[in-house]
Design a protein around this motif. Sequence first.
Motif, PDB file in Angstrom:
ATOM      1  N   LEU A   1      11.363  13.122   6.264  1.00 34.86           N
ATOM      2  CA  LEU A   1      11.697  12.502   4.978  1.00 34.86           C
ATOM      3  C   LEU A   1      10.644  12.835   3.913  1.00 34.86           C
ATOM      4  CD1 LEU A   1      14.141  10.662   4.523  1.00 34.86           C
ATOM      5  CD2 LEU A   1      12.599   8.711   4.631  1.00 34.86           C
ATOM      6  N   LEU A   2       9.374  12.704   4.296  1.00 36.09           N
ATOM      7  CA  LEU A   2       8.280  12.995   3.362  1.00 36.09           C
ATOM      8  C   LEU A   2       8.321  14.445   2.892  1.00 36.09           C
ATOM      9  CD1 LEU A   2       4.970  11.340   4.604  1.00 36.09           C
ATOM     10  CD2 LEU A   2       6.101  11.013   2.416  1.00 36.09           C
ATOM     11  N   LYS A   3       8.607  15.357   3.828  1.00 36.91           N
ATOM     12  CA  LYS A   3       8.659  16.786   3.478  1.00 36.91           C
ATOM     13  C   LYS A   3       9.769  17.046   2.474  1.00 36.91           C
ATOM     14  CE  LYS A   3       6.551  19.282   7.287  1.00 36.91           C
ATOM     15  NZ  LYS A   3       6.816  19.991   8.546  1.00 36.91           N
ATOM     16  N   MET A   4      10.913  16.359   2.686  1.00 43.26           N
ATOM     17  CA  MET A   4      12.047  16.542   1.777  1.00 43.26           C
ATOM     18  C   MET A   4      11.710  16.053   0.368  1.00 43.26           C
ATOM     19  SD  MET A   4      15.361  15.467   4.020  1.00 43.26           S
ATOM     20  CE  MET A   4      16.082  14.630   2.623  1.00 43.26           C
ATOM     21  N   VAL A   5      11.133  14.822   0.305  1.00 38.54           N
ATOM     22  CA  VAL A   5      10.786  14.240  -0.997  1.00 38.54           C
ATOM     23  C   VAL A   5       9.729  15.107  -1.673  1.00 38.54           C
ATOM     24  CG1 VAL A   5       9.858  12.201  -2.181  1.00 38.54           C
ATOM     25  CG2 VAL A   5      11.343  11.908  -0.196  1.00 38.54           C
TER      26      VAL A   5
ATOM     27  N   VAL B   1       0.854  -1.200   0.000  1.00 36.92           N
ATOM     28  CA  VAL B   1       0.000   0.000   0.000  1.00 36.92           C
ATOM     29  C   VAL B   1       0.890   1.250   0.000  1.00 36.92           C
ATOM     30  CG1 VAL B   1      -1.792   1.263   1.274  1.00 36.92           C
ATOM     31  CG2 VAL B   1      -1.789  -1.254   1.268  1.00 36.92           C
ATOM     32  N   GLY B   2       0.687   2.093  -0.997  1.00 35.70           N
ATOM     33  CA  GLY B   2       1.529   3.286  -1.097  1.00 35.70           C
ATOM     34  C   GLY B   2       0.768   4.500  -1.567  1.00 35.70           C
ATOM     35  N   MET B   3       1.544   5.537  -1.963  1.00 33.83           N
ATOM     36  CA  MET B   3       0.888   6.778  -2.411  1.00 33.83           C
ATOM     37  C   MET B   3       1.254   7.109  -3.862  1.00 33.83           C
ATOM     38  SD  MET B   3       3.155   9.699  -0.503  1.00 33.83           S
ATOM     39  CE  MET B   3       2.819  10.910  -1.761  1.00 33.83           C
TER      40      MET B   3
ATOM     41  N   GLY C   1      -2.968   6.285   0.597  1.00 37.02           N
ATOM     42  CA  GLY C   1      -3.203   7.716   0.712  1.00 37.02           C
ATOM     43  C   GLY C   1      -2.085   8.389   1.453  1.00 37.02           C
ATOM     44  N   LEU C   2      -2.321   9.624   1.800  1.00 35.75           N
ATOM     45  CA  LEU C   2      -1.333  10.373   2.577  1.00 35.75           C
ATOM     46  C   LEU C   2      -2.070  11.255   3.575  1.00 35.75           C
ATOM     47  CD1 LEU C   2       1.677  11.193   2.985  1.00 35.75           C
ATOM     48  CD2 LEU C   2       1.243  13.092   1.434  1.00 35.75           C
ATOM     49  N   ASP C   3      -1.675  11.117   4.834  1.00 34.77           N
ATOM     50  CA  ASP C   3      -2.252  11.950   5.890  1.00 34.77           C
ATOM     51  C   ASP C   3      -1.091  12.536   6.699  1.00 34.77           C
ATOM     52  OD1 ASP C   3      -3.492  13.098   8.018  1.00 34.77           O
ATOM     53  OD2 ASP C   3      -4.808  11.388   8.476  1.00 34.77           O
ATOM     54  N   MET C   4      -0.692  13.752   6.316  1.00 35.49           N
ATOM     55  CA  MET C   4       0.474  14.380   6.966  1.00 35.49           C
ATOM     56  C   MET C   4       0.233  14.615   8.452  1.00 35.49           C
ATOM     57  SD  MET C   4       3.107  14.533   5.203  1.00 35.49           S
ATOM     58  CE  MET C   4       4.396  15.708   5.433  1.00 35.49           C
ATOM     59  N   SER C   5      -1.044  14.783   8.837  1.00 33.77           N
ATOM     60  CA  SER C   5      -1.323  15.076  10.262  1.00 33.77           C
ATOM     61  C   SER C   5      -0.986  13.877  11.148  1.00 33.77           C
ATOM     62  CB  SER C   5      -2.787  15.476  10.440  1.00 33.77           C
ATOM     63  OG  SER C   5      -3.609  14.330  10.292  1.00 33.77           O
ATOM     64  N   LYS C   6      -0.853  12.697  10.537  1.00 35.01           N
ATOM     65  CA  LYS C   6      -0.526  11.505  11.336  1.00 35.01           C
ATOM     66  C   LYS C   6       0.956  11.152  11.258  1.00 35.01           C
ATOM     67  CE  LYS C   6      -5.033   9.269  11.242  1.00 35.01           C
ATOM     68  NZ  LYS C   6      -5.818   8.240  10.541  1.00 35.01           N
ATOM     69  N   GLN C   7       1.715  11.902  10.488  1.00 37.00           N
ATOM     70  CA  GLN C   7       3.147  11.608  10.364  1.00 37.00           C
ATOM     71  C   GLN C   7       3.918  12.250  11.509  1.00 37.00           C
ATOM     72  OE1 GLN C   7       4.271   9.514   8.214  1.00 37.00           O
ATOM     73  NE2 GLN C   7       2.559   9.409   6.779  1.00 37.00           N
TER      74      GLN C   7
END
Length: 159
Positions: free
Chosen positions: A115-119, A70-72, A102-108
């Motif tokens: 890492l996600l912010k950089m990518v 499962v990815g984004m 999906g992606l839920d930044m509030s749970k990261q």
Amino acid sequence: MKVLYCSNTGFSKRYAELIAKEIGGESVDISLKSRVSKKEEIVYVGWIFANKIKKLSKLKKYNVKCVLAVGMTPNKEKIISYLMEANKKELVGKKLFYALGGLDMSKQRGFNKMLLKMVSKSVIKQNNYEDRQMIDIFKNGGDFVSYENISELLEYLKN
Ligand SMILES: Cc1cc2nc3c(=O)[nH]c(=O)nc-3n(C[C@H](O)[C@H](O)[C@H](O)COP(=O)(O)O)c2cc1C
């Protein structure tokens, strides 16, 4: 049949629950894997971290019939080829499926968030046309969990 899963923010968990419901089985968090016998056939659902299917390497001794990563990444063909390469050893003898989570930044949190912010910054900056859906997910998040995304896997399990 049990559906073992590893989920960081909940998308893989929801897919595991959907599959378990459809096949009349039970979904089990990987932290409770001692409840699963090494002999029984299982489905494994794991989220993707830098092209690796999380914790799949911990299941060498288990009877994994198939894997749902499962990815984004919206481009299924692209991510499947990355996954086959990065998880080659772990996938021997197992059928691989992919579903957009999906992606839920509030749970990261912590390192993952950084890492996600950089990518995300780099993908947005490059602004490639092929990445437009990915850019939208990075900017706005998204929840793509659907029955349709696992229909092929469910069909496979029926046979
Ligand atoms: C640090 C990090 C790396 C990731 N790497 C990838 C990746 O390589 N490919 C991908 O498609 N998704 C990647 N993702 C996105 C997650 O796999 C996606 O958000 C997934 O739906 C999370 O599932 P979960 O809610 O079960 O944890 C990454 C996410 C994080 C936090």
